[in-house]
Design a protein around this motif. Structure first.
Motif, mmCIF file in Angstrom:
data_model
loop_
_atom_site.group_PDB
_atom_site.id
_atom_site.type_symbol
_atom_site.label_atom_id
_atom_site.label_comp_id
_atom_site.label_asym_id
_atom_site.label_seq_id
_atom_site.Cartn_x
_atom_site.Cartn_y
_atom_site.Cartn_z
ATOM 1 N N GLY A 81 0.804 -1.217 0.000
ATOM 2 C CA GLY A 81 0.000 0.000 0.000
ATOM 3 C C GLY A 81 0.834 1.262 0.000
ATOM 4 O O GLY A 81 0.302 2.358 0.233
ATOM 5 N N ALA A 82 2.145 1.141 -0.285
ATOM 6 C CA ALA A 82 3.026 2.309 -0.294
ATOM 7 C C ALA A 82 2.735 3.174 -1.517
ATOM 8 O O ALA A 82 2.420 2.666 -2.595
ATOM 9 C CB ALA A 82 4.484 1.861 -0.286
ATOM 10 N N ASP A 83 2.859 4.467 -1.346
ATOM 11 C CA ASP A 83 2.619 5.424 -2.421
ATOM 12 C C ASP A 83 3.936 5.673 -3.163
ATOM 13 O O ASP A 83 4.906 6.133 -2.561
ATOM 14 C CB ASP A 83 2.086 6.734 -1.846
ATOM 15 N N PRO A 84 4.009 5.396 -4.481
ATOM 16 C CA PRO A 84 5.270 5.589 -5.213
ATOM 17 C C PRO A 84 5.701 7.043 -5.319
ATOM 18 O O PRO A 84 6.863 7.321 -5.614
ATOM 19 C CB PRO A 84 4.954 5.013 -6.600
ATOM 20 N N VAL A 85 4.780 7.967 -5.088
ATOM 21 C CA VAL A 85 5.123 9.382 -5.180
ATOM 22 C C VAL A 85 5.815 9.868 -3.917
ATOM 23 O O VAL A 85 6.770 10.646 -3.966
ATOM 24 C CB VAL A 85 3.866 10.234 -5.463
ATOM 25 N N HIS A 86 5.361 9.390 -2.767
ATOM 26 C CA HIS A 86 5.858 9.927 -1.497
ATOM 27 C C HIS A 86 6.707 8.944 -0.693
ATOM 28 O O HIS A 86 7.266 9.325 0.335
ATOM 29 C CB HIS A 86 4.673 10.376 -0.623
ATOM 30 N N PHE A 87 6.802 7.698 -1.137
ATOM 31 C CA PHE A 87 7.573 6.728 -0.364
ATOM 32 C C PHE A 87 9.045 7.123 -0.372
ATOM 33 O O PHE A 87 9.632 7.357 -1.427
ATOM 34 C CB PHE A 87 7.413 5.324 -0.944
ATOM 35 N N PRO A 88 9.696 7.205 0.806
ATOM 36 C CA PRO A 88 11.104 7.641 0.863
ATOM 37 C C PRO A 88 12.023 6.656 0.142
ATOM 38 O O PRO A 88 11.973 5.456 0.393
ATOM 39 C CB PRO A 88 11.405 7.673 2.368
ATOM 40 N N VAL A 89 12.850 7.175 -0.741
ATOM 41 C CA VAL A 89 13.758 6.323 -1.513
ATOM 42 C C VAL A 89 14.720 5.574 -0.590
ATOM 43 O O VAL A 89 15.057 4.410 -0.841
ATOM 44 C CB VAL A 89 14.536 7.177 -2.534
ATOM 45 N N ASP A 90 15.146 6.213 0.474
ATOM 46 C CA ASP A 90 16.107 5.591 1.389
ATOM 47 C C ASP A 90 15.520 4.384 2.120
ATOM 48 O O ASP A 90 16.275 3.579 2.674
ATOM 49 C CB ASP A 90 16.588 6.612 2.421
ATOM 50 N N GLU A 91 14.199 4.256 2.130
ATOM 51 C CA GLU A 91 13.575 3.148 2.852
ATOM 52 C C GLU A 91 13.263 1.960 1.954
ATOM 53 O O GLU A 91 12.797 0.928 2.431
ATOM 54 C CB GLU A 91 12.285 3.638 3.529
ATOM 55 N N VAL A 92 13.497 2.093 0.652
ATOM 56 C CA VAL A 92 13.167 0.996 -0.264
ATOM 57 C C VAL A 92 13.986 -0.245 0.052
ATOM 58 O O VAL A 92 13.437 -1.339 0.277
ATOM 59 C CB VAL A 92 13.397 1.431 -1.732
ATOM 60 N N THR A 93 15.312 -0.098 0.051
ATOM 61 C CA THR A 93 16.183 -1.262 0.277
ATOM 62 C C THR A 93 15.962 -1.897 1.644
ATOM 63 O O THR A 93 15.808 -3.138 1.735
ATOM 64 C CB THR A 93 17.658 -0.849 0.107
ATOM 65 N N PRO A 94 15.933 -1.128 2.752
ATOM 66 C CA PRO A 94 15.681 -1.765 4.056
ATOM 67 C C PRO A 94 14.334 -2.476 4.120
ATOM 68 O O PRO A 94 14.213 -3.543 4.745
ATOM 69 C CB PRO A 94 15.729 -0.595 5.042
ATOM 70 N N THR A 95 13.311 -1.909 3.494
ATOM 71 C CA THR A 95 11.979 -2.526 3.523
ATOM 72 C C THR A 95 11.989 -3.867 2.804
ATOM 73 O O THR A 95 11.453 -4.865 3.307
ATOM 74 C CB THR A 95 10.943 -1.592 2.868
ATOM 75 N N ILE A 96 12.604 -3.907 1.611
ATOM 76 C CA ILE A 96 12.660 -5.156 0.849
ATOM 77 C C ILE A 96 13.532 -6.184 1.564
ATOM 78 O O ILE A 96 13.210 -7.381 1.593
ATOM 79 C CB ILE A 96 13.179 -4.891 -0.574
ATOM 80 N N GLN A 97 14.623 -5.736 2.155
ATOM 81 C CA GLN A 97 15.482 -6.659 2.904
ATOM 82 C C GLN A 97 14.733 -7.282 4.080
ATOM 83 O O GLN A 97 14.896 -8.473 4.377
ATOM 84 C CB GLN A 97 16.727 -5.925 3.392
ATOM 85 N N ALA A 98 13.896 -6.486 4.745
ATOM 86 C CA ALA A 98 13.114 -7.006 5.871
ATOM 87 C C ALA A 98 12.096 -8.033 5.392
ATOM 88 O O ALA A 98 11.870 -9.063 6.067
ATOM 89 C CB ALA A 98 12.407 -5.848 6.572
ATOM 90 N N ILE A 99 11.466 -7.800 4.237
ATOM 91 C CA ILE A 99 10.497 -8.761 3.698
ATOM 92 C C ILE A 99 11.189 -10.081 3.387
ATOM 93 O O ILE A 99 10.690 -11.165 3.719
ATOM 94 C CB ILE A 99 9.823 -8.197 2.429
ATOM 95 N N ARG A 100 12.363 -10.015 2.765
ATOM 96 C CA ARG A 100 13.082 -11.233 2.398
ATOM 97 C C ARG A 100 13.621 -11.966 3.619
ATOM 98 O O ARG A 100 13.631 -13.197 3.656
ATOM 99 C CB ARG A 100 14.223 -10.872 1.446
ATOM 100 N N ALA A 101 14.059 -11.201 4.614
ATOM 101 C CA ALA A 101 14.611 -11.839 5.813
ATOM 102 C C ALA A 101 13.520 -12.480 6.659
ATOM 103 O O ALA A 101 13.675 -13.612 7.141
ATOM 104 C CB ALA A 101 15.381 -10.810 6.635
#
Length: 373
Positions: A81-101
């Protein structure tokens, strides 16, 4: 006043062309992200809490180039449900890493489900859906054993079409419809600039103030992207191990700027320090004016006698295989021209002094030649 030409056409706005969103691709990143958001919006809120599993299938181009374009990442963030316009770029990698972990995904930001990206997102390299090569299909499983399937197509520019859903054509009446360059030329021949024509047409969708505000926001994001690219080292995201070039180029340019800038600063500092000396040595204020005029000629002659080569030389040198030959030719040419220039000043110094209204002061001309050469 300019008479508008009324017409009803299928038109696109400037904001259909320029969109803010996390890339790198509008069709392979932004489109799939919005497809996941549309999936969530199409389901009743109560049913989301009953979802037990989500499977995503990527087809055609999305499958073949999806990893490099971050299609899988975009889909996961969209399902959150993240918004591609306002989602912080710096949080993309940590968020995906948390999903995979953790192998968990917070569906629509509220319902936690088990999700393993390695098996939950499938890349069908050899299969393409008939409507469009950028196809993706979602399969949701619910606690009561039922399933829901939805297929979307990312048709470019961030636009998404759902399979089986009739596309709605919105007819917009533009003040200055344009279907060819001749149409644009005809409107401009009435006294309008191109940007004025475009701005007037944009009022068919929104107010002028809203258009200007939106464009300034896009420009602000562009500047942020440029700054981020120039100040971020390492590899580009996507798993292709592509090095970021902007960081190295920016560092190199900053170093060159520092070298050239230092010489400029030193020159200005010397002029500042020499002012008290000039005012003490020269009893006649007009003598100080002579120095100022001669230094003005120095600035002009240095550029003239080097053919303005400073920037052009380095640009050409980068593309030439025999760099030593380029340097030698340039160096000898500049030296030869400057020697010829200095000899000419020595021979005609008295005549030049008379022309410059310095009769009896041919030493000024000799000094000028010595400084320049």
């Amino acid at each position: 006043m300019h008479d508008p030409i009324p017409a009803i056409r299928e038109s696109i706005s400037v904001f259909d062309i320029f969109k803010i969103g996390i890339g790198p691709s509008s069709s392979h990143t932004l489109g799939p992200w919005r497809a996941a958001l549309q999936l969530l919006e199409s389901l009743p809120p109560a049913s989301l809490s009953n979802v037990t599993d989500v499977k995503v299938s990527l087809y055609g181009s999305l499958a073949k180039t999806g990893r490099g374009h971050g299609t899988d990442i975009a889909v996961m963030l969209g399902l959150m449900g993240a918004d591609p316009v306002h989602f912080p770029v710096d949080e993309v990698t940590p968020t995906i890493q948390a999903i995979r972990a953790n192998q968990e995904l917070l569906l629509n930001g509220s319902h936690r489900i088990v999700f393993n990206p390695a098996t939950g997102i499938r890349f069908h390299m050899d299969e393409s859906l008939p409507f469009h090569p950028n196809g993706l299909r979602f399969l949701l499983s619910f606690a009561d054993g039922t399933q829901h399937s939805a297929t979307y197509f990312s048709i470019g520019g961030g636009f998404v079409v759902k399979e089986g859903q009739e596309q709605q054509q919105v007819n917009i009446e533009l003040s200055f419809p344009i279907e060819s360059a001749d149409d644009l030329l005809r409107h401009c021949m009435k006294g309008m600039a191109i940007h004025e024509v475009v701005l007037e047409n944009e009022t068919a969708w929104r107010s002028e103030a809203a258009t200007r505000s939106g464009l300034l926001k896009i420009w602000e994001v562009m500047q942020q992207c440029i700054y981020r690219g120039c100040h971020t080292a390492g590899e580009l995201p996507g798993g292709l191990k592509v090095n970021r070039r902007a960081f190295g180029l920016n560092k190199k340019l900053l170093g060159q700027t520092a070298v050239y800038g230092l010489s400029s600063i030193v020159g200005r500092l010397l002029n500042y320090l020499l002012v008290p000396l000039y005012t003490q040595v020269f009893a006649d204020p007009s003598d100080y004016g002579v120095v100022s005029e001669l230094y003005a000629w120095v600035a002009f002659l240095i550029v003239f006698l080097t053919f303005g080569m400073e920037t052009a030389f380095f640009r050409f040198l980068q593309d030439h295989e025999d760099k030593d030959k380029v340097f030698l030719n340039g160096f000898l040419t500049v030296i030869g021209v400057n020697v010829l220039f200095f000899c000419s000043l020595l021979y005609f110094n008295q005549d030049i002094a008379n022309v410059m209204l310095y009769p009896g002061h041919n030493e000024y001309i000799i000094l000028l030649g010595a400084i320049v050469a």
